[in-house]
Design a protein around this motif. Sequence first.
Motif, short mmCIF file in Angstrom:
data_model
loop_
_atom_site.label_atom_id
_atom_site.label_comp_id
_atom_site.label_asym_id
_atom_site.label_seq_id
_atom_site.Cartn_x
_atom_site.Cartn_y
_atom_site.Cartn_z
N ASP A 39 44.33 14.82 53.28
CA ASP A 39 44.86 15.09 51.95
C ASP A 39 43.79 15.05 50.87
OD1 ASP A 39 47.56 15.39 52.82
OD2 ASP A 39 47.63 13.22 53.08
N GLU A 40 42.54 15.23 51.33
CA GLU A 40 41.44 15.22 50.37
C GLU A 40 41.52 16.46 49.47
OE1 GLU A 40 36.59 14.55 50.48
OE2 GLU A 40 37.66 15.25 52.25
N GLN A 41 41.45 16.24 48.18
CA GLN A 41 41.55 17.33 47.21
C GLN A 41 40.17 17.55 46.59
OE1 GLN A 41 44.30 19.05 46.71
NE2 GLN A 41 43.81 20.29 44.92
N ALA A 42 39.69 18.78 46.67
CA ALA A 42 38.39 19.10 46.08
C ALA A 42 38.46 18.95 44.56
CB ALA A 42 37.98 20.52 46.45
N ASP A 43 37.33 18.53 43.98
CA ASP A 43 37.29 18.39 42.52
C ASP A 43 37.57 19.72 41.83
OD1 ASP A 43 36.69 15.73 42.82
OD2 ASP A 43 34.53 16.05 42.79
N ASN A 44 37.03 20.78 42.41
CA ASN A 44 37.25 22.11 41.86
C ASN A 44 37.61 23.03 43.01
OD1 ASN A 44 37.33 24.48 40.48
ND2 ASN A 44 35.16 24.54 39.96
N ILE A 45 38.84 23.47 43.06
CA ILE A 45 39.26 24.27 44.21
C ILE A 45 38.75 25.70 44.16
CG2 ILE A 45 41.35 22.90 44.53
CD1 ILE A 45 42.92 25.18 43.26
N LEU A 46 38.20 26.11 43.00
CA LEU A 46 37.72 27.48 42.85
C LEU A 46 36.20 27.55 42.98
CD1 LEU A 46 39.87 28.87 39.89
CD2 LEU A 46 40.19 29.23 42.34
N ARG A 47 35.74 28.53 43.73
CA ARG A 47 34.32 28.78 43.85
C ARG A 47 33.87 29.85 42.86
NH1 ARG A 47 32.82 29.40 49.80
NH2 ARG A 47 33.14 27.16 49.64
N GLU A 48 34.78 30.74 42.50
CA GLU A 48 34.49 31.77 41.50
C GLU A 48 35.72 31.89 40.61
OE1 GLU A 48 33.83 35.38 43.72
OE2 GLU A 48 35.97 35.76 43.96
N PRO A 49 35.53 32.29 39.36
CA PRO A 49 36.68 32.37 38.44
C PRO A 49 37.62 33.50 38.82
CG PRO A 49 34.71 33.26 37.40
CD PRO A 49 34.26 32.65 38.70
N PRO A 50 38.91 33.34 38.58
CA PRO A 50 39.87 34.41 38.87
C PRO A 50 39.70 35.57 37.89
CG PRO A 50 40.96 32.60 37.77
CD PRO A 50 39.58 32.14 38.05
N LEU A 51 40.19 36.73 38.29
CA LEU A 51 40.13 37.91 37.43
C LEU A 51 41.25 37.85 36.39
CD1 LEU A 51 39.49 40.64 40.17
CD2 LEU A 51 37.80 39.35 38.84
N THR A 52 41.06 38.61 35.33
CA THR A 52 42.11 38.70 34.31
C THR A 52 43.25 39.58 34.82
OG1 THR A 52 40.46 38.49 32.56
CG2 THR A 52 42.61 39.37 31.94
N LEU A 53 44.45 39.09 34.69
CA LEU A 53 45.62 39.80 35.22
C LEU A 53 46.23 40.69 34.14
CD1 LEU A 53 47.41 36.88 37.11
CD2 LEU A 53 45.85 38.58 38.06
N GLN A 86 50.92 41.88 36.98
CA GLN A 86 50.35 40.90 37.91
C GLN A 86 50.72 39.48 37.48
OE1 GLN A 86 46.24 42.34 37.51
NE2 GLN A 86 46.19 42.61 39.73
N GLN A 87 50.66 39.22 36.19
CA GLN A 87 50.97 37.88 35.70
C GLN A 87 52.43 37.51 36.01
OE1 GLN A 87 48.57 35.74 34.09
NE2 GLN A 87 50.18 34.37 34.83
N THR A 88 53.33 38.47 35.86
CA THR A 88 54.73 38.22 36.19
C THR A 88 54.89 37.85 37.66
OG1 THR A 88 55.50 39.75 34.47
CG2 THR A 88 57.04 39.25 36.25
N ALA A 89 54.15 38.56 38.52
CA ALA A 89 54.24 38.28 39.96
C ALA A 89 53.69 36.90 40.29
CB ALA A 89 53.48 39.35 40.74
N VAL A 90 52.56 36.51 39.68
CA VAL A 90 51.99 35.18 39.91
C VAL A 90 52.95 34.11 39.42
CG1 VAL A 90 50.13 33.61 39.27
CG2 VAL A 90 49.60 35.97 39.91
N THR A 128 52.60 48.91 39.18
CA THR A 128 52.60 50.38 39.16
C THR A 128 51.32 50.97 38.59
OG1 THR A 128 53.72 50.32 37.01
CG2 THR A 128 55.10 50.50 38.98
N GLN A 129 50.33 50.12 38.27
CA GLN A 129 49.07 50.66 37.78
C GLN A 129 47.91 50.03 38.53
OE1 GLN A 129 50.05 48.91 33.78
NE2 GLN A 129 47.90 48.28 33.82
N ARG A 130 46.88 50.82 38.74
CA ARG A 130 45.71 50.32 39.45
C ARG A 130 44.96 49.32 38.59
NH1 ARG A 130 42.60 54.42 43.54
NH2 ARG A 130 44.17 54.28 45.17
N ALA A 131 44.31 48.37 39.29
CA ALA A 131 43.56 47.34 38.58
C ALA A 131 42.36 47.96 37.88
CB ALA A 131 43.12 46.26 39.56
N GLY A 132 41.96 47.37 36.74
CA GLY A 132 40.81 47.87 36.00
C GLY A 132 41.07 49.25 35.42
N ASN A 133 40.03 50.11 35.51
CA ASN A 133 40.13 51.46 34.98
C ASN A 133 40.39 52.50 36.06
OD1 ASN A 133 39.56 50.59 32.30
ND2 ASN A 133 37.37 50.51 32.81
#
Length: 728
Positions: free
Chosen positions: A184-198, A202-206, A376-381
């Motif tokens: 049950d060891e919890q890492a201090d920071n579970i992320l290695r890289e920052p998440p992308l902007t949704l 996408q935000q509704t789905a998350v 219904t839209q592709r990520a980014g441009n």
Amino acid sequence: MSYLRLAIPSPLRRLFDYLPPADCDLATLMPGIRVKVPFANRQLIGMLIEVTDTTDVPAKKLKPALEILDTTPPLPAHLLKLARWSASYYQHPVGEALSQALPVLLRKGEADNYIPAMKWRACTGASTDSIAKNASKQRQLLQWLLNNPAGLTPEQLKEAGSTKATLTSLQEKSLIEQFTPQPDEQADNILREPPLTLNPQQQTAVDSLSEDSGFRSILLYGITGSGKTEVYLQAIEAQLKQGKQALVLVPEIGLTPQTVTRFKARFNVSIVSLHSNLTDKQRLEAWQQARAGVAKIVIGTRSAIFTPLKHPGVIIIDEEHDASFKQQDGFRYSARDLSVMRAHRENIPIMLGSATPSIESLYNVQQQRYQWLQLTQRAGNAKPPGFELLDIRQDNLQDGLSPALIKQIGGHLQQGNQVLVFINRRGFAPSLMCHDCGWIADCRRCDAHMTLHRSPAHLHCHHCDSQRPIPRVCDSCGADELKPVGAGTERTESALQQLFPETPVIRVDRDTTQRKQALQDIVDQVNLGDPCILVGTQMLAKGHHFPKVTLVAILNADSGLFSADFRGMERTAQQILQVAGRAGRAELPGKVVMQTHHADHPTINSLINEGYLAFAQQELNTRNSANLPPTINCIMIRAEARYQGQAERFLMQVRQQFDRQDGKPQWIGPLPSPMEKRAGMFRAQLLLQSHDRKTLHGLVNHIALQLEASAEARKIRWSVDVDPIEMF
């Protein structure tokens, strides 16, 4: 007297009673523990269902069990219950179903003693700056450990080329250390890289998965390139922050390393994979790490559905429409459908994602069993690719390639882009024909043509795996004018190499990806971005992200349009759109060119002009009016025999014997299978349909028990397929 009631891995649909071993404390025995028993002239590993004081067998005829192997059950109680339920639902012997839920080594009786593997990690404050510049191996190893804060096992370090001397040197410098991972060891920071902007969708789905409201089943429809994986990553992040685990199922082994790489790049937690390319020992260790809570994310193929999680948080099914989630022999379960049942029992959310959802899942949305979310839209441009139907009815094809397509391929390559050519046939040509008399090289064990391969040169049946040398002369007339008919990946690869000699042509099919890491090496080469042509089968259609691919060419868009299987249209549409989704996934615009002899076919035109959802709704309406799944429940009884007609006669006897039962399901058949002869056996099938699922299952269960006791049925190889997805 007390007796042990066990589920034994045998074809018999029943439980077996045994006497307890000597000096056995019955009070300590728990359902689900493994017990070694004598069975006929063998020793098998059974699973305890209950301790009972009654038995239908005279006590003097009962054999004593040989050994109790566990003090606690390998499977948690709720997964044991799920496996028993699945055996009942899919009409399979319970002993075999429970055995399939365990790793192979546990099925063989190996001790279930989980000892956490020691790992190596970089010490706090360690830096490559403290290592001499000429000590390249030490710098490389330390940097790798810095990039993997969750630690690496000695096996992982060995695979990366590290040596004991390198590890010792770094340890003596207090730059690295060994440690034992805690469940049950919890890492201090579970992320290695920052998440992308949704984006808002996408935000509704998350958010729908982050809400702590227990079980809910969500169908996420996202067009190709819309960022479904980013939704999965951020939804899992929310669960990890609560100390929970995630189970992610993917349809193909080829996608597993790619998905693991993507997840490891994002998360600083222990991630394990489960698939058939692992050794039995590796699978057991990964399974035990998940059960102990050490592995926070489990990524696997179909069989990973029974992997226990200490702190379950979410289940994700990627490419939920894929037929690979349904087992096609033995225990014929659907991992997708079992995942929904498992999530319900563990009271956690489940998300099923696809750009081309199955008709069954869309029907469940309409029935309000699933929540419906869309991207219904592709990520980014990135923009969705444009479609062009290329009518080739009057064209002079060069090894399956039309002049107009060849010109377009050249144009995209000249612009420095990449091209993907899709042809869903392996080998050089689908068949070999005599030009003089029309004889075709057929498989001697199947009702199928043998595929011609040139590298190495041989004829190969892709149904039964029979192989033989290429004949010098015709088997029928003795002429030596033998010609390849049609095109496969090898022939297309060869033709493109001749047409574009300066451009690398990379073939992707089962023949070129058998070596471990072969597919990943190809993906890495393509992602360098240099101009190239990818030629491949449906292995290229699933989940791959190639930013520089701007043209996708589908050589035979007509395959499946006139299939005898009612799912043929659905699979053709899914395949077309999945392949098309590889084009224009980044800044560069994409285009899809479809070669077809039926440019005016309404299904193809509806698909590219109105989109998948319009096609799927039309398909669902058609099935509803024709009384086809998913609006009706189906169970198929299959039979195989050595002599033609024998399987059909057997199934006709089954129908005549049980057609008078109450409930009156609709019987279709018996009929020969679409490919009647396969691997030397003649096959037939009998389909039962009913709107009343309970009555249908009750009847088929009665049929199965009667057949099991029938002497006639022992002469035939028969099986039951619940909710069949293949009508072969």
